[in-house]
Design a protein around this motif. Structure first.
Motif, PDB file in Angstrom:
ATOM      1  N   LEU A  94       0.820  -1.210   0.000  1.00  0.00           N
ATOM      2  CA  LEU A  94       0.000   0.000   0.000  1.00  0.00           C
ATOM      3  C   LEU A  94       0.857   1.265   0.000  1.00  0.00           C
ATOM      4  CD1 LEU A  94      -2.878  -1.029   2.427  1.00  0.00           C
ATOM      5  CD2 LEU A  94      -2.995  -0.757  -0.061  1.00  0.00           C
ATOM      6  N   ARG A  95       1.980   1.238   0.687  1.00  0.00           N
ATOM      7  CA  ARG A  95       2.893   2.391   0.634  1.00  0.00           C
ATOM      8  C   ARG A  95       3.348   2.636  -0.808  1.00  0.00           C
ATOM      9  NH1 ARG A  95       8.020   2.024   4.016  1.00  0.00           N
ATOM     10  NH2 ARG A  95       8.241   4.120   3.132  1.00  0.00           N
ATOM     11  N   GLY A  96       3.620   1.556  -1.526  1.00  0.00           N
ATOM     12  CA  GLY A  96       4.024   1.703  -2.917  1.00  0.00           C
ATOM     13  C   GLY A  96       2.931   2.315  -3.773  1.00  0.00           C
ATOM     14  N   ILE A  97       1.685   1.901  -3.535  1.00  0.00           N
ATOM     15  CA  ILE A  97       0.551   2.457  -4.279  1.00  0.00           C
ATOM     16  C   ILE A  97       0.426   3.959  -4.012  1.00  0.00           C
ATOM     17  CG2 ILE A  97      -1.957   2.433  -4.515  1.00  0.00           C
ATOM     18  CD1 ILE A  97      -0.766  -0.033  -5.710  1.00  0.00           C
ATOM     19  N   LEU A 129       4.651  -9.113  -7.214  1.00  0.00           N
ATOM     20  CA  LEU A 129       3.499  -8.533  -7.896  1.00  0.00           C
ATOM     21  C   LEU A 129       3.185  -7.136  -7.354  1.00  0.00           C
ATOM     22  CD1 LEU A 129       1.302  -8.874 -10.000  1.00  0.00           C
ATOM     23  CD2 LEU A 129      -0.106  -9.998  -8.253  1.00  0.00           C
ATOM     24  N   ALA A 130       3.326  -6.954  -6.050  1.00  0.00           N
ATOM     25  CA  ALA A 130       3.098  -5.633  -5.452  1.00  0.00           C
ATOM     26  C   ALA A 130       4.084  -4.609  -6.009  1.00  0.00           C
ATOM     27  CB  ALA A 130       3.219  -5.716  -3.932  1.00  0.00           C
ATOM     28  N   ALA A 131       5.346  -5.015  -6.163  1.00  0.00           N
ATOM     29  CA  ALA A 131       6.352  -4.120  -6.727  1.00  0.00           C
ATOM     30  C   ALA A 131       6.012  -3.764  -8.170  1.00  0.00           C
ATOM     31  CB  ALA A 131       7.738  -4.767  -6.656  1.00  0.00           C
ATOM     32  N   ALA A 132       5.550  -4.758  -8.930  1.00  0.00           N
ATOM     33  CA  ALA A 132       5.178  -4.512 -10.321  1.00  0.00           C
ATOM     34  C   ALA A 132       3.998  -3.551 -10.414  1.00  0.00           C
ATOM     35  CB  ALA A 132       4.834  -5.840 -11.006  1.00  0.00           C
ATOM     36  N   THR A 133       3.022  -3.728  -9.532  1.00  0.00           N
ATOM     37  CA  THR A 133       1.807  -2.908  -9.578  1.00  0.00           C
ATOM     38  C   THR A 133       2.111  -1.445  -9.298  1.00  0.00           C
ATOM     39  OG1 THR A 133       0.457  -4.791  -8.894  1.00  0.00           O
ATOM     40  CG2 THR A 133      -0.497  -2.605  -8.598  1.00  0.00           C
ATOM     41  N   MET A 134       2.921  -1.189  -8.298  1.00  0.00           N
ATOM     42  CA  MET A 134       3.199   0.206  -7.975  1.00  0.00           C
ATOM     43  C   MET A 134       3.986   0.880  -9.094  1.00  0.00           C
ATOM     44  SD  MET A 134       6.132  -0.001  -5.006  1.00  0.00           S
ATOM     45  CE  MET A 134       7.858  -0.193  -5.462  1.00  0.00           C
ATOM     46  N   MET A 135       4.889   0.135  -9.762  1.00  0.00           N
ATOM     47  CA  MET A 135       5.630   0.728 -10.867  1.00  0.00           C
ATOM     48  C   MET A 135       4.741   0.933 -12.082  1.00  0.00           C
ATOM     49  SD  MET A 135       8.416   1.415  -9.473  1.00  0.00           S
ATOM     50  CE  MET A 135       9.055   2.205 -10.955  1.00  0.00           C
ATOM     51  N   GLY A 136       3.799   0.012 -12.305  1.00  0.00           N
ATOM     52  CA  GLY A 136       2.848   0.191 -13.393  1.00  0.00           C
ATOM     53  C   GLY A 136       2.011   1.438 -13.204  1.00  0.00           C
ATOM     54  N   LEU A 137       1.529   1.640 -11.975  1.00  0.00           N
ATOM     55  CA  LEU A 137       0.727   2.828 -11.680  1.00  0.00           C
ATOM     56  C   LEU A 137       1.556   4.104 -11.776  1.00  0.00           C
ATOM     57  CD1 LEU A 137      -1.396   1.488  -8.686  1.00  0.00           C
ATOM     58  CD2 LEU A 137      -2.234   2.090 -10.965  1.00  0.00           C
ATOM     59  N   ILE A 167      -3.462  -8.084  -3.047  1.00  0.00           N
ATOM     60  CA  ILE A 167      -2.422  -7.633  -3.968  1.00  0.00           C
ATOM     61  C   ILE A 167      -2.795  -8.008  -5.397  1.00  0.00           C
ATOM     62  CG2 ILE A 167      -0.023  -8.053  -4.652  1.00  0.00           C
ATOM     63  CD1 ILE A 167       0.667  -8.148  -1.650  1.00  0.00           C
ATOM     64  N   LEU A 168      -3.365  -9.192  -5.583  1.00  0.00           N
ATOM     65  CA  LEU A 168      -3.798  -9.612  -6.913  1.00  0.00           C
ATOM     66  C   LEU A 168      -4.931  -8.730  -7.429  1.00  0.00           C
ATOM     67  CD1 LEU A 168      -3.538 -11.613  -9.230  1.00  0.00           C
ATOM     68  CD2 LEU A 168      -5.069 -13.171  -7.974  1.00  0.00           C
ATOM     69  N   LEU A 169      -5.867  -8.367  -6.554  1.00  0.00           N
ATOM     70  CA  LEU A 169      -6.958  -7.482  -6.960  1.00  0.00           C
ATOM     71  C   LEU A 169      -6.416  -6.138  -7.423  1.00  0.00           C
ATOM     72  CD1 LEU A 169      -9.871  -6.496  -7.190  1.00  0.00           C
ATOM     73  CD2 LEU A 169      -9.837  -6.043  -4.726  1.00  0.00           C
ATOM     74  N   ARG A 170      -5.519  -5.549  -6.651  1.00  0.00           N
ATOM     75  CA  ARG A 170      -4.975  -4.247  -7.035  1.00  0.00           C
ATOM     76  C   ARG A 170      -4.189  -4.329  -8.335  1.00  0.00           C
ATOM     77  NH1 ARG A 170      -4.415  -3.800  -1.219  1.00  0.00           N
ATOM     78  NH2 ARG A 170      -2.292  -4.600  -1.351  1.00  0.00           N
ATOM     79  N   ALA A 171      -3.501  -5.453  -8.553  1.00  0.00           N
ATOM     80  CA  ALA A 171      -2.765  -5.632  -9.803  1.00  0.00           C
ATOM     81  C   ALA A 171      -3.720  -5.701 -10.987  1.00  0.00           C
ATOM     82  CB  ALA A 171      -1.914  -6.895  -9.734  1.00  0.00           C
ATOM     83  N   ARG A 172      -4.829  -6.422 -10.823  1.00  0.00           N
ATOM     84  CA  ARG A 172      -5.798  -6.525 -11.912  1.00  0.00           C
ATOM     85  C   ARG A 172      -6.466  -5.181 -12.196  1.00  0.00           C
ATOM     86  NH1 ARG A 172      -8.148 -12.418 -10.002  1.00  0.00           N
ATOM     87  NH2 ARG A 172      -6.851 -13.683 -11.402  1.00  0.00           N
ATOM     88  N   LEU A 173      -6.780  -4.439 -11.144  1.00  0.00           N
ATOM     89  CA  LEU A 173      -7.362  -3.109 -11.338  1.00  0.00           C
ATOM     90  C   LEU A 173      -6.392  -2.192 -12.078  1.00  0.00           C
ATOM     91  CD1 LEU A 173      -9.082  -2.525  -7.873  1.00  0.00           C
ATOM     92  CD2 LEU A 173     -10.217  -2.880 -10.077  1.00  0.00           C
TER      93      LEU A 173
END
Length: 212
Positions: A94-97, A129-137, A167-173
């Motif tokens: 969440l900090r990454g987001i 996956l969390a690291a990937a999601t924050m960088m994608g955003l 974490i999977l939900l946030r990645a999909r969103l």
């Protein structure tokens, strides 16, 4: 009445309207809100653990409106969580987001290192996956959709791996939003519907609404 445009806002509206309608149809058949699941790990939880998960959910829910403040609170909450625990992983994710929303590169890089060096074990795929999601955003916020899609590669590369539902939900969103911005209608629709199903499985109404 909308007219065709080459500006970024035009494709976004034309893509998100069918996504929202399709997801809304799916939500129409959802059950009544269940008791929220607290932890991603099985077994009994202490009252302290349950309190941490409640705080995490509250900060996630409110964080988009005040990401800088939320990141600071998550940093303090992280200190109260056990090293290597699901609670600490969620706090980092969440900090990454929040840092991505703020386009705060130094915090992003710090959190990314913590996630990519997560201890080997069940939480490692979730941390990646969390690291990937924050960088994608982060790249999406900067308007670099090519890099955003590239950053989200772990979502597809390890599709069969067990990962944290949140974490999977946030990645999909994130992926659905990036695909929509990129004009990938069919892919964005499929990803968004997967996110709605994931949100429904978590049993928290605000997550299902957020998936729209």
């Amino acid at each position: 009445m909308c007219t065709a445009s080459t500006a970024p806002a035009g494709p976004r509206l034309s893509v998100w309207l069918p996504l929202m309608l399709a997801a809304g149809l799916l939500l129409g058949g959802c059950r009544q809100e269940a008791t929220p699941r607290g932890s991603d790990s099985a077994g009994a939880q202490s009252e302290q653990d349950r309190a941490l998960w409640r705080e995490l959910s509250q900060l996630e829910r409110a964080g988009r409106g005040r990401p800088r403040e939320a990141e600071l609170q998550l940093r303090e909450l992280q200190k109260r969580s056990a090293p290597g625990s699901a609670e600490r992983l969620e706090a980092l994710a969440l900090r990454g987001i929040m840092a991505a929303y703020n386009r705060d590169r130094p915090i992003l890089e710090q959190v990314q290192q913590d996630l990519l060096h997560w201890p080997a074990g069940p939480g490692q795929a979730s941390a990646e996956l969390a690291a990937a999601t924050m960088m994608g955003l982060y790249h999406q916020a900067r308007g670099d959709l090519r890099e955003a899609l590239k950053a989200m590669a772990p979502l597809q590369d390890r599709a069969g791996t067990e990962r944290s539902p949140r974490i999977l939900l946030r990645a999909r969103l994130a992926m659905g939003a990036i695909q929509a911005d990129k004009g990938l209608l069919e892919e964005g629709l499929a990803t968004t519907l997967d996110a709605v199903k994931q949100a429904d499985a978590l049993g928290e109404l605000w997550r299902r609404a957020g998936a729209l």
